[in-house]
Motif scaffolding. Structure first.
Motif, PDB file in Angstrom:
ATOM      1  N   ASP A 357       0.847  -1.196   0.000  1.00 26.47           N
ATOM      2  CA  ASP A 357       0.000   0.000   0.000  1.00 26.47           C
ATOM      3  C   ASP A 357       0.879   1.241   0.000  1.00 26.47           C
ATOM      4  O   ASP A 357       1.909   1.285   0.694  1.00 26.47           O
ATOM      5  CB  ASP A 357      -0.892   0.030   1.254  1.00 26.47           C
ATOM      6  N   ALA A 358       0.472   2.262  -0.769  1.00 30.63           N
ATOM      7  CA  ALA A 358       1.209   3.531  -0.766  1.00 30.63           C
ATOM      8  C   ALA A 358       1.075   4.173   0.620  1.00 30.63           C
ATOM      9  O   ALA A 358       0.076   3.942   1.314  1.00 30.63           O
ATOM     10  CB  ALA A 358       0.636   4.458  -1.835  1.00 30.63           C
ATOM     11  N   PRO A 359       2.086   4.973   1.048  1.00 29.73           N
ATOM     12  CA  PRO A 359       2.033   5.584   2.389  1.00 29.73           C
ATOM     13  C   PRO A 359       0.766   6.412   2.626  1.00 29.73           C
ATOM     14  O   PRO A 359       0.252   6.466   3.729  1.00 29.73           O
ATOM     15  CB  PRO A 359       3.287   6.474   2.426  1.00 29.73           C
ATOM     16  N   ASN A 360       0.272   7.052   1.552  1.00 30.62           N
ATOM     17  CA  ASN A 360      -0.919   7.901   1.698  1.00 30.62           C
ATOM     18  C   ASN A 360      -2.181   7.224   1.142  1.00 30.62           C
ATOM     19  O   ASN A 360      -3.156   7.895   0.788  1.00 30.62           O
ATOM     20  CB  ASN A 360      -0.690   9.239   0.980  1.00 30.62           C
ATOM     21  N   ALA A 361      -2.170   5.892   1.027  1.00 34.89           N
ATOM     22  CA  ALA A 361      -3.318   5.153   0.457  1.00 34.89           C
ATOM     23  C   ALA A 361      -4.571   5.387   1.295  1.00 34.89           C
ATOM     24  O   ALA A 361      -4.507   5.484   2.523  1.00 34.89           O
ATOM     25  CB  ALA A 361      -2.997   3.675   0.393  1.00 34.89           C
ATOM     26  N   ILE A 362      -5.706   5.470   0.590  1.00 33.54           N
ATOM     27  CA  ILE A 362      -6.967   5.785   1.276  1.00 33.54           C
ATOM     28  C   ILE A 362      -7.837   4.533   1.431  1.00 33.54           C
ATOM     29  O   ILE A 362      -7.662   3.545   0.729  1.00 33.54           O
ATOM     30  CB  ILE A 362      -7.755   6.880   0.511  1.00 33.54           C
ATOM     31  N   ASP A 363      -8.773   4.619   2.366  1.00 31.38           N
ATOM     32  CA  ASP A 363      -9.828   3.611   2.508  1.00 31.38           C
ATOM     33  C   ASP A 363     -10.998   4.076   1.679  1.00 31.38           C
ATOM     34  O   ASP A 363     -11.588   5.118   1.978  1.00 31.38           O
ATOM     35  CB  ASP A 363     -10.254   3.489   3.987  1.00 31.38           C
ATOM     36  N   LYS A 364     -11.330   3.330   0.643  1.00 35.00           N
ATOM     37  CA  LYS A 364     -12.478   3.739  -0.193  1.00 35.00           C
ATOM     38  C   LYS A 364     -13.647   2.814   0.098  1.00 35.00           C
ATOM     39  O   LYS A 364     -13.557   1.600  -0.075  1.00 35.00           O
ATOM     40  CB  LYS A 364     -12.085   3.678  -1.667  1.00 35.00           C
ATOM     41  N   LYS A 365     -14.745   3.381   0.564  1.00 34.99           N
ATOM     42  CA  LYS A 365     -15.890   2.578   1.016  1.00 34.99           C
ATOM     43  C   LYS A 365     -16.969   2.427  -0.054  1.00 34.99           C
ATOM     44  O   LYS A 365     -17.771   1.497  -0.002  1.00 34.99           O
ATOM     45  CB  LYS A 365     -16.534   3.210   2.263  1.00 34.99           C
ATOM     46  N   SER A 410      -8.144 -12.166 -19.185  1.00 37.66           N
ATOM     47  CA  SER A 410      -7.962 -12.485 -17.756  1.00 37.66           C
ATOM     48  C   SER A 410      -6.959 -11.549 -17.096  1.00 37.66           C
ATOM     49  O   SER A 410      -7.021 -11.309 -15.890  1.00 37.66           O
ATOM     50  CB  SER A 410      -7.509 -13.931 -17.578  1.00 37.66           C
ATOM     51  N   THR A 411      -6.042 -11.009 -17.893  1.00 38.02           N
ATOM     52  CA  THR A 411      -5.070 -10.045 -17.352  1.00 38.02           C
ATOM     53  C   THR A 411      -5.794  -8.806 -16.819  1.00 38.02           C
ATOM     54  O   THR A 411      -5.410  -8.254 -15.782  1.00 38.02           O
ATOM     55  CB  THR A 411      -4.052  -9.652 -18.443  1.00 38.02           C
ATOM     56  N   ILE A 412      -6.859  -8.386 -17.510  1.00 37.75           N
ATOM     57  CA  ILE A 412      -7.654  -7.232 -17.040  1.00 37.75           C
ATOM     58  C   ILE A 412      -8.196  -7.510 -15.639  1.00 37.75           C
ATOM     59  O   ILE A 412      -8.137  -6.653 -14.751  1.00 37.75           O
ATOM     60  CB  ILE A 412      -8.828  -6.939 -18.012  1.00 37.75           C
ATOM     61  N   ALA A 413      -8.719  -8.751 -15.433  1.00 40.37           N
ATOM     62  CA  ALA A 413      -9.243  -9.126 -14.103  1.00 40.37           C
ATOM     63  C   ALA A 413      -8.125  -9.083 -13.063  1.00 40.37           C
ATOM     64  O   ALA A 413      -8.323  -8.590 -11.944  1.00 40.37           O
ATOM     65  CB  ALA A 413      -9.850 -10.525 -14.167  1.00 40.37           C
ATOM     66  N   ASN A 414      -6.930  -9.574 -13.421  1.00 39.27           N
ATOM     67  CA  ASN A 414      -5.793  -9.565 -12.492  1.00 39.27           C
ATOM     68  C   ASN A 414      -5.358  -8.146 -12.120  1.00 39.27           C
ATOM     69  O   ASN A 414      -4.919  -7.899 -10.996  1.00 39.27           O
ATOM     70  CB  ASN A 414      -4.596 -10.305 -13.103  1.00 39.27           C
ATOM     71  N   LEU A 415      -5.475  -7.232 -13.083  1.00 35.53           N
ATOM     72  CA  LEU A 415      -5.069  -5.847 -12.827  1.00 35.53           C
ATOM     73  C   LEU A 415      -6.134  -5.082 -12.040  1.00 35.53           C
ATOM     74  O   LEU A 415      -5.803  -4.264 -11.175  1.00 35.53           O
ATOM     75  CB  LEU A 415      -4.772  -5.127 -14.143  1.00 35.53           C
ATOM     76  N   LEU A 416      -7.424  -5.338 -12.344  1.00 36.79           N
ATOM     77  CA  LEU A 416      -8.510  -4.661 -11.608  1.00 36.79           C
ATOM     78  C   LEU A 416      -8.501  -5.027 -10.126  1.00 36.79           C
ATOM     79  O   LEU A 416      -8.799  -4.190  -9.267  1.00 36.79           O
ATOM     80  CB  LEU A 416      -9.881  -5.021 -12.209  1.00 36.79           C
ATOM     81  N   THR A 417      -8.158  -6.279  -9.828  1.00 35.79           N
ATOM     82  CA  THR A 417      -8.110  -6.740  -8.427  1.00 35.79           C
ATOM     83  C   THR A 417      -6.747  -6.440  -7.792  1.00 35.79           C
ATOM     84  O   THR A 417      -6.524  -6.737  -6.638  1.00 35.79           O
ATOM     85  CB  THR A 417      -8.380  -8.247  -8.335  1.00 35.79           C
ATOM     86  N   ARG A 418      -5.847  -5.897  -8.564  1.00 35.12           N
ATOM     87  CA  ARG A 418      -4.472  -5.558  -8.157  1.00 35.12           C
ATOM     88  C   ARG A 418      -3.714  -6.774  -7.651  1.00 35.12           C
ATOM     89  O   ARG A 418      -2.979  -6.711  -6.675  1.00 35.12           O
ATOM     90  CB  ARG A 418      -4.465  -4.425  -7.132  1.00 35.12           C
ATOM     91  N   HIS A 440      -6.832  -3.885   0.706  1.00 38.75           N
ATOM     92  CA  HIS A 440      -7.967  -4.493   1.413  1.00 38.75           C
ATOM     93  C   HIS A 440      -9.257  -3.749   1.064  1.00 38.75           C
ATOM     94  O   HIS A 440     -10.297  -4.356   0.797  1.00 38.75           O
ATOM     95  CB  HIS A 440      -7.713  -4.434   2.927  1.00 38.75           C
ATOM     96  N   SER A 441      -9.177  -2.420   1.033  1.00 35.38           N
ATOM     97  CA  SER A 441     -10.332  -1.575   0.728  1.00 35.38           C
ATOM     98  C   SER A 441     -10.790  -1.791  -0.724  1.00 35.38           C
ATOM     99  O   SER A 441     -11.980  -1.920  -1.007  1.00 35.38           O
ATOM    100  CB  SER A 441      -9.949  -0.113   0.962  1.00 35.38           C
ATOM    101  N   LEU A 442      -9.812  -1.854  -1.656  1.00 31.48           N
ATOM    102  CA  LEU A 442     -10.120  -2.074  -3.075  1.00 31.48           C
ATOM    103  C   LEU A 442     -10.846  -3.408  -3.271  1.00 31.48           C
ATOM    104  O   LEU A 442     -11.879  -3.475  -3.948  1.00 31.48           O
ATOM    105  CB  LEU A 442      -8.816  -2.047  -3.889  1.00 31.48           C
ATOM    106  N   ARG A 443     -10.305  -4.462  -2.651  1.00 29.51           N
ATOM    107  CA  ARG A 443     -10.876  -5.799  -2.853  1.00 29.51           C
ATOM    108  C   ARG A 443     -12.210  -5.977  -2.136  1.00 29.51           C
ATOM    109  O   ARG A 443     -12.982  -6.868  -2.496  1.00 29.51           O
ATOM    110  CB  ARG A 443      -9.845  -6.859  -2.441  1.00 29.51           C
ATOM    111  N   GLN A 444     -12.460  -5.123  -1.132  1.00 30.94           N
ATOM    112  CA  GLN A 444     -13.772  -5.142  -0.477  1.00 30.94           C
ATOM    113  C   GLN A 444     -14.857  -4.620  -1.429  1.00 30.94           C
ATOM    114  O   GLN A 444     -16.021  -4.979  -1.315  1.00 30.94           O
ATOM    115  CB  GLN A 444     -13.768  -4.277   0.796  1.00 30.94           C
TER     116      GLN A 444
END
Length: 608
Positions: A357-365, A410-418, A440-444
C-alpha cells in the motif's frame, strides 16, 4: 552467525525465559565444577586416613590459596560433624558429593525447562510470520516458486533454525561458563599442568574445525532437495487424475526416485560428516588426557609439587572440559546447518512486496461513477500482454471482454483486483488511481468468480462466508438461493454444515461454481468480476449458473470475461480483444451488424 542477529529479535518477547535460562546455566556451570572439587576431601579421607584433622576454622589468605582453603574448610566441617569416626566422615563426604551432583542436575533441568518456552515461542513466531508473508506476497512470486519449496521452508527449515538456535544459546552461555569455571579451578590446583594442557587444546580444536567446513553447503543441498520432492508430491496429488489417465505413473515414480536418491546421497554425506565430529573430538580429548596423565603423573611422583588427591580431582576437571567442548563443536556444526536453513527462511521474510500500500493510500468505502482503464500496458515477463489499453466502465453497466485465448482478457481481471500492478498507464476508480487505494479496501469493493472454483476443505457455510463476518443464517440461505445453490445444499446430509472435502471435490463442477457465486453474492460488492465463470461447465449446469449470474449482476457494475459468447449477449457493452488491444466494441446487435471479428467468433462457436 550473520543470520543469528536477524533471528534473535524473535527471542525478545520471551527474554524472561532467556534470563532464567542464563541464571540456571550459571548455577549449573558452578555446581558442575564444584562437584569435582568436593571429590578432593573424599579422596583425602580414603587415601590419607591418618592425616591430621583441621580443628580450627581456616582463614582465606588470597586467590592462590583458594584450593587449600576450600579443602581445609570442608575438612573442618567434616571434623565437627564426624569427629574421629572415619566411617561417618566418609558418609558425610559422599553425601556432599551427592548433594552437589543433585543441584548440578536440577539446575541443568531448570535451564532446559525455561529455554523450551523460548525455543518453541521463536518457532511459533517465525512460522506465523512466514505464513503471514506467504499470503501477503503477490501471486507472481509463487508463479516462479515451487509450492513444496515454500512448504519445506515453513516446515523443516524453521525446525532446523530452532535446533541451531538452541545450540547457539548453549554455546554462548552454559558450555563456555562450565569451561571457564573448570579452567579457573584447574589453574588454582596447578598452574604448570594447566599451561601444559592448553598447549594441546588449540591443536585439537583446529583439527575439529576442519571437519565442519563443508557442512553448510551440504545442508543447503539437502534442504533444496527436500523442497523439490515436496513440490513433486504436491503436484502429484493435485494432478492424480491426469497422471493415471495418461498412464504416467512410471514417469513420475522415476522423477520422485531420482529426487529421493539425490536426497539419500546428500543426507549420507551430511550426517556422516556431522557424526565424525563426536568421535574425532572425543579421541582428541583423550589424547589431551593421556598427555595430562603423563605430565601430571611426573608432577606427583617425581616432582612432588602436586598431591595425589588433587591430581585425581584435576583429571576429573580436565575430563569435565571435554563434555562442553564436544557440545560446542556439535553446536558449531548445528549452526552451520542452521545457517543454510535461515538463509532460505529469511529469503521469504525479507522479500519486498512490490504491491505494498502507498504511504498515503486511502480507505475507499463506495463506488460512485466509473472504472477507467487509461493507456495501460502490462507484461508478465518479456512480452507485453496489454498494449496501450483504454476502457471506461460506467457504474451499473455490464461490460463483457471477449477474444481468443491469450488476448489479455484475464489479465484485465488480475489488474482490476491488483493481483499485479500495471507497467504503464493507470486504472482509476472514481478518478482515484487504485495504487492509492488500500488493497484491502479495493478488494472489499470487488467480488470475484473465477473459472476454477476455489473452495476449501471446510463446511459449505464456512466456504460461503469466507472473509465475510456477521452474516445471519437467513442471509447465507438467501445468497445460496440467488446462486441457485440452496436446492442441492438442503439435500446434503448435514445441509450447510456438510464438509465438502479437499478443494470441494465431493461436489460437481456446477455445484462448486454456484457456491463460488453464493460467496460473491453474500459479500454484496458494488463491482463484480467474472473470469470465464461458466466455461468449465456442462450445458445444464451452465444454465443454472448463468441464471444465478444474471440475478447476481442486477443493479451492479460487472466485468465479464467470457469464453462462451451466448452468455454475454445481454451485456451493455462487448469489448472484442486481440493481442492485448481492442479491435471492436459495442452491443451484441451492433457488433453482429458490423460483420467483423465478433461475428466470426459467434459463427465459429455456433458451428462448434
Amino acid at each position: 552467525m550473520d543470520y543469528f542477529k536477524k533471528i534473535i529479535r524473535y527471542a525478545i518477547p520471551y527474554k524472561k525465559y532467556g534470563f532464567l535460562n542464563i541464571l540456571f546455566n550459571i548455577l549449573y556451570a558452578f555446581f558442575s565444577t564444584l562437584s569435582f572439587l568436593v571429590l578432593m576431601p573424599m579422596l583425602e579421607v580414603i587415601f590419607k586416613p591418618t592425616a591430621p584433622k583441621v580443628t580450627t576454622e581456616p582463614t582465606f589468605k588470597g586467590i592462590a590459596d583458594t584450593i587449600n582453603y576450600f579443602k581445609e574448610f570442608i575438612s573442618y566441617h567434616i571434623t565437627n560433624i564426624a569427629g574421629d569416626d572415619k566411617s561417618k566422615a566418609l558418609m558425610v563426604v559422599v553425601g556432599l558429593v551427592i548433594v552437589t551432583f543433585f543441584f548440578k542436575n536440577i539446575f541443568n533441568y531448570l535451564a532446559m525447562y525455561f529455554i523450551t518456552f523460548l525455543r518453541n515461542g521463536v518457532l511459533k513466531d517465525i512460522r506465523n510470520d512466514l505464513y503471514k508473508k506467504t499470503i501477503e506476497l503477490p501471486i507472481s512470486y509463487f508463479s516462479e516458486k515451487r509450492k513444496g519449496d515454500t512448504m519445506a521452508r515453513i516446515g523443516t527449515d524453521v525446525l532446523e533454525i530452532q535446533h541451531s538456535f538452541l545450540s547457539i544459546l548453549l554455546m554462548i552461555v552454559r558450555e563456555p561458563l562450565t569451561i571457564i569455571f573448570t579452567i579457573v579451578a584447574m589453574v588454582l590446583i596447578s598452574v604448570k599442568l594447566t599451561i601444559f594442557v592448553f598447549i594441546f587444546i588449540p591443536i585439537s580444536g583446529y583439527v575439529i574445525s576442519l571437519i565442519g567446513k563443508s557442512l553448510k553447503r551440504k545442508s543447503d543441498s539437502v534442504q533444496k532437495e527436500q523442497g523439490y520432492f515436496l513440490s513433486l508430491l504436491e503436484e502429484t496429488l493435485g494432478g492424480l487424475k491426469v497422471i493415471k489417465g495418461f498412464t504416467a505413473e512410471k514417469e513420475f515414480q522415476k522423477k520422485f526416485e531420482a529426487s529421493t536418491s539425490r536426497f539419500y546421497h546428500f543426507s549420507n554425506t551430511l550426517v556422516n560428516r556431522t557424526n565424525l565430529s563426536s568421535p574425532a573430538s572425543e579421541f582428541l580429548g583423550i589424547g589431551v588426557i593421556a598427555v595430562l596423565l603423563w605430565y601430571g603423573g611426573r608432577l606427583v611422583l617425581i616432582d612432588g609439587s602436586l598431591n595425589g588427591e588433587d591430581f585425581i580431582a584435576y583429571m576429573g576437571l580436565a575430563y569435565n572440559i571435554l563434555t562442553p567442548a564436544k557440545a560446542i563443536s556439535k553446536a558449531s556444526y548445528s549452526v552451520k546447518k542452521g545457517n543454510a536453513a535461515a538463509e532460505r527462511v529469511l529469503e521469504i521474510l525479507e522479500t519486498e512486496n512490490p504491491l505494498k500500500d502507498a504511504p498515503n493510500a486511502i480507505d475507499k468505502k463506495t463506488f460512485d461513477t466509473e472504472i477507467a482503464i487509461e493507456n495501460v500496458s502490462f507484461k508478465y515477463e518479456d512480452n507485453y500482454v496489454l498494449k496501450d489499453f483504454s476502457l471506461t466502465i460506467p457504474k451499473g453497466k455490464m461490460v463483457a471482454l471477449v477474444g481468443q485465448s491469450g488476448s489479455g482478457k484475464s489479465t484485465i481481471a488480475n489488474l482490476l483486483t491488483r493481483f499485479y500492478d500495471v507497467n504503464k498507464g493507470a486504472i482509476k476508480i472514481d478518478g482515484t488511481d487504485i495504487t492509492n487505494i488500500k488493497k484491502h479496501s479495493l478488494r472489499q469493493l470487488e467480488g470475484l468468480v473465477t473459472q476454477d472454483s476455489i473452495l476449501f476443505n471446510d463446511t459449505i457455510k464456512n466456504n460461503i462466508t469466507l472473509g465475510i463476518e456477521g452474516k445471519s443464517d437467513e442471509e447465507i440461505i438467501e445468497a445460496a438461493k440467488i446462486a441457485n445453490a440452496h436446492e442441492f445444499i438442503k439435500d446434503l446430509p448435514n445441509g450447510y454444515d456438510t464438509n465438502i472435502g479437499d478443494s470441494g471435490n465431493k461436489l460437481s463442477g456446477g455445484q462448486k461454481q454456484r457456491l463460488s457465486i453464493a460467496r460473491a453474492v453474500l459479500k454484496n460488492p458494488p463491482i463484480m468480476i467474472l473470469d470465464e465463470a461458466t466455461s468449465a461447465l456442462d450445458t445444464e449446469s451452465e444454465k443454472l449458473v448463468q441464471d444465478a449470474l444474471e440475478k447476481m449482476m442486477q443493479n451492479r457494475t460487472s466485468v465479464v470475461i467470457a469464453h462462451r459468447l451466448s452468455t454475454i449477449q445481454k451485456a451493455d457493452m462487448i469489448v472484442v480483444m486481440q493481442k492485448g488491444k481492442i479491435v471492436e466494441q459495442g452491443t451484441h446487435e451492433e457488433l453482429i451488424s458490423k460483420s467483423g471479428t465478433y461475428k466470426k467468433l459467434v459463427e465459429m462457436q455456433s458451428l462448434g
